[in-house]
Enzyme design. Structure first.
Site, mmCIF file in Angstrom:
data_model
loop_
_atom_site.group_PDB
_atom_site.id
_atom_site.type_symbol
_atom_site.label_atom_id
_atom_site.label_comp_id
_atom_site.label_asym_id
_atom_site.label_seq_id
_atom_site.Cartn_x
_atom_site.Cartn_y
_atom_site.Cartn_z
ATOM 1 C CE LYS A 14 -10.673 30.752 62.595
ATOM 2 N NZ LYS A 14 -9.767 29.794 62.486
ATOM 3 N NE ARG A 89 -12.233 30.034 70.499
ATOM 4 C CZ ARG A 89 -11.020 30.402 69.797
ATOM 5 N NH1 ARG A 89 -11.026 29.196 69.085
ATOM 6 N NH2 ARG A 89 -10.031 31.232 69.512
ATOM 7 N NE ARG A 124 1.738 28.463 61.978
ATOM 8 C CZ ARG A 124 0.538 28.948 62.277
ATOM 9 N NH1 ARG A 124 -0.266 29.764 61.359
ATOM 10 N NH2 ARG A 124 -0.051 28.588 63.411
ATOM 11 N NE ARG A 157 3.493 30.235 66.704
ATOM 12 C CZ ARG A 157 2.486 31.104 66.051
ATOM 13 N NH1 ARG A 157 2.290 32.364 66.677
ATOM 14 N NH2 ARG A 157 1.867 30.464 65.349
ATOM 15 N NE ARG A 168 -4.388 25.539 67.538
ATOM 16 C CZ ARG A 168 -3.340 26.253 66.806
ATOM 17 N NH1 ARG A 168 -1.910 25.849 66.461
ATOM 18 N NH2 ARG A 168 -4.127 27.403 66.499
#
Length: 213
Positions: A14, A89, A124, A157, A168
């Site tokens: 996004k 949201r 990542r 992270r 999430r």
């Protein structure tokens, strides 16, 4: 004028697509996180109210967030449109935005499977020294675990940890995904299947909006 919202799971791309649309159409991306921090820093009436919640460790309620969004959208650079990033949201947030006169023309839902999202986010790696980003498969460092640029160790992270990503995704499916139905019933939903490249996804969004991006 074009007023947009981008929907999609965390890691769906996004932010990348919002930046491309923003640059091409000359409209700002309104990130609720950024404007919340700016409102608190600038000491606006709504910002001061938000600061009370943040400093006491409480979640900032919807009505305060919406007040900050409304404040930001009244600025001159939003006169020709905007892209909402991170808001709404949930259905109550979407209803509250409508109730105070904040509307969107099109809600673009970037569709992508949970498996791809999981692989994309958990792979990542970040250099905490220089900020360089890597991915263990698609953009690996020359030497595993070491930054090519400065030689510091790479880390994953907290938000990118497997257990965090699962939570999430659960939150996304429980709350945010319901927004698709909300905008679909209003004739504003456009579904775009995430493609193999950023450019291909942008091309589908461009076609859906009827503009050149």
């Amino acid at each position: 004028m074009m007023k947009l919202i981008l929907l999609g799971a965390p890691g769906a791309g996004k932010g990348t697509q919002a930046a491309i649309i923003s640059k091409s159409l000359g409209i700002p991306t309104i990130s609720t996180g950024e404007i919340l921090r700016a409102a608190m820093k600038n000491g606006t009436p709504v910002g001061l109210k938000a600061k009370e919640y943040v400093e006491s460790g409480r979640l900032v309620p919807d009505e305060v967030i919406i007040g900050i969004v409304k404040e930001r959208l009244s600025e001159e650079d939003c006169a020709n449109g905007y892209i909402l990033d991170g808001m709404p949201r949930t259905i109550p947030q979407a209803e509250a935005l409508e109730a105070c006169g904040i509307d969107v023309d099109t809600a673009i839902s970037i569709e992508i499977s949970d498996d791809i999202i999981f692989d994309r986010i958990t792979g990542r790696r970040l250099c905490t020294t220089c900020g360089a980003m890597y991915h263990v498969r698609s953009v690996p460092p020359i030497k595993e675990g070491i930054c090519d640029t400065c030689g510091a160790a790479l880390t994953r992270r907290k938000d990118d940890q497997p257990e965090t990503v699962m939570v999430r995704l659960e939150v996304f499916h429980r709350d945010t995904e319901r927004l698709k139905k909300f905008y679909e019933t209003r004739g504003k939903l456009v579904v775009v299947n995430n493609q193999g490249s950023i450019e291909a996804t942008t091309a589908l969004i461009s076609e859906a909006l009827g503009v050149n991006l």
